[in-house]
Design a protein around this motif. Structure first.
Motif, mmCIF file in Angstrom:
data_model
loop_
_atom_site.group_PDB
_atom_site.id
_atom_site.type_symbol
_atom_site.label_atom_id
_atom_site.label_comp_id
_atom_site.label_asym_id
_atom_site.label_seq_id
_atom_site.Cartn_x
_atom_site.Cartn_y
_atom_site.Cartn_z
ATOM 1 N N ALA A 49 0.836 -1.208 0.000
ATOM 2 C CA ALA A 49 0.000 0.000 0.000
ATOM 3 C C ALA A 49 0.868 1.253 0.000
ATOM 4 N N GLU A 50 1.967 1.232 0.757
ATOM 5 C CA GLU A 50 2.906 2.361 0.745
ATOM 6 C C GLU A 50 3.516 2.540 -0.645
ATOM 7 N N ARG A 56 -0.312 6.612 3.492
ATOM 8 C CA ARG A 56 0.644 7.692 3.735
ATOM 9 C C ARG A 56 0.600 8.087 5.208
ATOM 10 N N PRO A 57 1.651 8.743 5.709
ATOM 11 C CA PRO A 57 1.633 9.217 7.100
ATOM 12 C C PRO A 57 0.387 10.048 7.376
ATOM 13 N N TYR A 82 2.150 4.154 12.219
ATOM 14 C CA TYR A 82 0.758 4.369 11.837
ATOM 15 C C TYR A 82 -0.180 4.100 13.012
ATOM 16 N N ARG A 83 -1.228 4.871 13.095
ATOM 17 C CA ARG A 83 -2.320 4.554 14.012
ATOM 18 C C ARG A 83 -3.075 3.347 13.454
ATOM 19 N N GLN A 135 -16.480 7.330 7.712
ATOM 20 C CA GLN A 135 -16.418 8.421 8.677
ATOM 21 C C GLN A 135 -15.045 9.038 8.858
ATOM 22 N N GLY A 136 -13.993 8.459 8.251
ATOM 23 C CA GLY A 136 -12.661 8.989 8.512
ATOM 24 C C GLY A 136 -11.669 8.656 7.423
ATOM 25 N N ASP A 137 -10.417 9.066 7.649
ATOM 26 C CA ASP A 137 -9.351 8.872 6.677
ATOM 27 C C ASP A 137 -8.624 7.565 6.993
#
Length: 301
Positions: A49-50, A56-57, A82-83, A135-137
């Motif tokens: 994926a990177e 991405r960060p 990464y979170r 709902q988010g990134d």
């Protein structure tokens, strides 16, 4: 940390194999950093994926997992920064859930029915992931559909070529391990026998109905999208009770301390070794460490 993943030992069974049987070799994937073959998959999911620029960060990695994939992704996300948010369930080993938390993952727990993996559990977990994604990134690694996993498991197949095996068998969860390894082994030997394994109580690949079981990491209740039946000699339903007995015997008689899915694999490998007879070789996988199952009843007397 990437270099700590893979190149795990391949060892012969000595005491569980009887005279007149084929040789049985076991790939000790419990020697990976989190004690699971899923470390291979997790690294491939993140790095592919990177490479494409999709992760991405600043993005949050998201997955639904019974534990080993979550532990492995949490480990990879920790050293890459990464979170990681994970949807799991109380149907899975508490040790796995706590391992994810230890690596910094944020857990959302989907309740199970009496601690069992029932046919509705995975669809509920995946539906929850779909709601979160809106709902988010997030970068959703989506292990059941993500063919990046095959990149990680091809490396395992390459490591197994030295065994010059006649048959390979492995339990199917996402099917990434079986398909990645089978592709490499079949390229090298078109006559290689490949066996897909599943608990007898949820033998979907064998044409049976889905059902409940407690073999974590296997049999989600549907045919996984990555499963390619053209690479498989046969799907074999295996008794969960026999798999549990084999897991305990592996610890006591072979010094291999692993979980129920490993018991499933070795039960099948021993049966194939009886069928094939001497001068043949069967290879299978010790999926993860028995340390992940001490709070349950697998090793309790």
């Amino acid at each position: 940390m990437e270099h700590a993943i893979g190149n795990t030992p391949l060892v012969p069974l000595r005491r569980l194999v009887e005279p007149g049987m084929a040789r049985v070799l076991v790939k000790l994937e419990l020697c990976n950093p989190t004690g699971s073959h899923k470390d291979r998959m997790a690294l491939a999911l993140i790095e592919e994926a990177e490479r494409r620029g999709e992760l991405r960060p600043g993005k949050t990695v998201l997955e639904c997992t019974g534990g080993s994939t979550g532990s492995s992704l949490a480990f990879v996300c920790a050293f890459k920064g990464y979170r990681f948010q994970v949807i799991s369930s109380d149907a899975f080993a508490q040790e796995k859930l706590e391992t994810m938390r230890a690596f910094g993952a944020e857990l959302l727990i989907e309740p199970s029915l009496e601690g069992k993996i029932t046919p509705d559990l995975w669809p509920r977990m995946m539906a929850r992931a779909d709601r979160l994604r809106a709902q988010g990134d997030y970068y959703y690694t989506n292990q059941f559909h993500n063919r990046d996993a095959l990149v990680g498991y091809r490396k395992m197949g390459e490591e197994l070529l030295e065994a010059e095996a006649d048959a390979f068998c492995a339990a199917v969860g996402t099917a990434g391990l079986l398909m990645g390894v089978a592709t490499v082994l079949r390229e090298a030997n078109p006559q290689m026998q490949i066996y897909a394994l599943e608990p007898a109580t949820s033998a979907v690949l064998s044409g049976g109905p889905s059902g409940s079981h407690q073999v974590e990491g296997t049999a989600a209740g549907f045919v996984p999208p990555m499963y390619d039946a053209t690479l498989v000699t046969a799907a074999l339903p295996i008794s969960e009770e026999e798999a549990r007995r084999t897991a305990r015997a592996l610890a006591r008689e072979e010094g291999i301390f692993a979980g129920t899915s490993t018991g499933l694999n070795v039960t099948a490998a021993l049966e194939l070794a009886r069928r094939l007879g001497p001068e043949k070789t069967v290879v299978t996988v010790a999926c993860d460490s028995g340390l992940k199952y001490l709070a349950g009843d697998l090793f309790r007397r």
